[in-house]
Design a protein around this motif. Sequence first.
Motif, mmCIF file in Angstrom:
data_model
loop_
_atom_site.group_PDB
_atom_site.id
_atom_site.type_symbol
_atom_site.label_atom_id
_atom_site.label_comp_id
_atom_site.label_asym_id
_atom_site.label_seq_id
_atom_site.Cartn_x
_atom_site.Cartn_y
_atom_site.Cartn_z
ATOM 1 N N GLU A 214 0.825 -1.193 0.000
ATOM 2 C CA GLU A 214 0.000 0.000 0.000
ATOM 3 C C GLU A 214 0.863 1.249 0.000
ATOM 4 O O GLU A 214 1.986 1.242 0.527
ATOM 5 C CB GLU A 214 -0.929 0.040 1.220
ATOM 6 C CG GLU A 214 -2.078 -0.941 1.164
ATOM 7 C CD GLU A 214 -3.042 -0.739 2.319
ATOM 8 O OE1 GLU A 214 -4.235 -1.046 2.146
ATOM 9 O OE2 GLU A 214 -2.597 -0.275 3.382
ATOM 10 N N HIS A 216 0.944 5.123 1.316
ATOM 11 C CA HIS A 216 0.329 6.008 2.296
ATOM 12 C C HIS A 216 0.813 7.434 2.052
ATOM 13 O O HIS A 216 2.018 7.696 2.061
ATOM 14 C CB HIS A 216 0.676 5.582 3.718
ATOM 15 C CG HIS A 216 0.118 4.241 4.093
ATOM 16 N ND1 HIS A 216 -1.112 4.083 4.681
ATOM 17 C CD2 HIS A 216 0.620 2.992 3.946
ATOM 18 C CE1 HIS A 216 -1.346 2.800 4.884
ATOM 19 N NE2 HIS A 216 -0.312 2.113 4.450
ATOM 20 N N LYS A 220 -4.358 9.302 3.463
ATOM 21 C CA LYS A 220 -4.857 8.551 2.325
ATOM 22 C C LYS A 220 -4.011 7.296 2.118
ATOM 23 O O LYS A 220 -2.794 7.321 2.287
ATOM 24 C CB LYS A 220 -4.828 9.408 1.070
ATOM 25 C CG LYS A 220 -5.726 10.634 1.128
ATOM 26 C CD LYS A 220 -5.642 11.427 -0.168
ATOM 27 C CE LYS A 220 -6.542 12.653 -0.123
ATOM 28 N NZ LYS A 220 -6.459 13.439 -1.377
ATOM 29 N N ALA A 221 -4.655 6.211 1.726
ATOM 30 C CA ALA A 221 -3.953 4.950 1.446
ATOM 31 C C ALA A 221 -4.620 4.279 0.257
ATOM 32 O O ALA A 221 -5.851 4.254 0.140
ATOM 33 C CB ALA A 221 -3.998 4.020 2.660
ATOM 34 N N PHE A 222 -3.790 3.738 -0.655
ATOM 35 C CA PHE A 222 -4.323 3.045 -1.816
ATOM 36 C C PHE A 222 -3.319 1.975 -2.249
ATOM 37 O O PHE A 222 -2.133 2.049 -1.905
ATOM 38 C CB PHE A 222 -4.602 4.014 -2.968
ATOM 39 C CG PHE A 222 -3.476 4.960 -3.275
ATOM 40 C CD1 PHE A 222 -2.508 4.627 -4.211
ATOM 41 C CD2 PHE A 222 -3.383 6.179 -2.635
ATOM 42 C CE1 PHE A 222 -1.473 5.489 -4.507
ATOM 43 C CE2 PHE A 222 -2.345 7.065 -2.914
ATOM 44 C CZ PHE A 222 -1.385 6.710 -3.857
ATOM 45 N N PRO A 223 -3.778 0.949 -2.984
ATOM 46 C CA PRO A 223 -2.885 -0.149 -3.389
ATOM 47 C C PRO A 223 -1.718 0.334 -4.233
ATOM 48 O O PRO A 223 -1.869 1.260 -5.038
ATOM 49 C CB PRO A 223 -3.813 -1.082 -4.185
ATOM 50 C CG PRO A 223 -5.185 -0.746 -3.713
ATOM 51 C CD PRO A 223 -5.163 0.724 -3.415
#
Length: 224
Positions: A214, A216, A220-223
């Motif tokens: 992930e 960060h 906000k966090a996304f793959p």
Amino acid sequence: LGKRLGVQTAYGRRYLSSQVAGKDMLYRASSNTADYDVVVIGGGHAGCEASAAAARAGARTVLVTQKLETIGEMSCNPSFGGIGKGILVREVDAMDGLCGKMADLGGVQFRILNRSKGPAVHGPRAQVDRVIYKRNMQQTLASYPGLSLKSGSVADVLLERTPDKDQESLKRLASQDSLDAQTSATVVGVRLESGEVIRARKVVITTGTFLGGEIHIGLKAFPA
């Protein structure tokens, strides 16, 4: 890198499913005899060392990785050691590991970082030819006693329900919240994407740091 660091070296997809919520998720071994004692998933640095260590200990071991030709592949900045990792290489080498030996064979520059400072921060480091390192690692593992190499992608970890007589001992080893006596299970092998089943007593997962990674940024966090 082992000898140069002062240690005597001796020569001579995505996620793995292991849910046990339902009985249908469990795999029933057809016999008590496993194909291997140990299955190692992943052919990076950790996988190479884990599979070789298991084989040295006398375990029938298989290393499963997606591409055999990428076993032992180094990054675009191929080096071993440093302030912290130089000590780790020494420790692996002291247990007859492979990375220090392969670094010795393919090394192009050997340095002690922070030499002008105190010995507590000295960091042995080797710059390595990544082509030579990978070739020597693959040749070593291919002829390693007790070790087999297999190309494939592991799709699932196979589990078998633990006998009732072992439930209480398992509960004593884990908290009530993390282990339910009705759903506890033991690893008995892996299933490849091709459908092939490899039975084993132990499974070592060395799939690297990028599996399900992930990014960060603030909150906000996304793959990755």
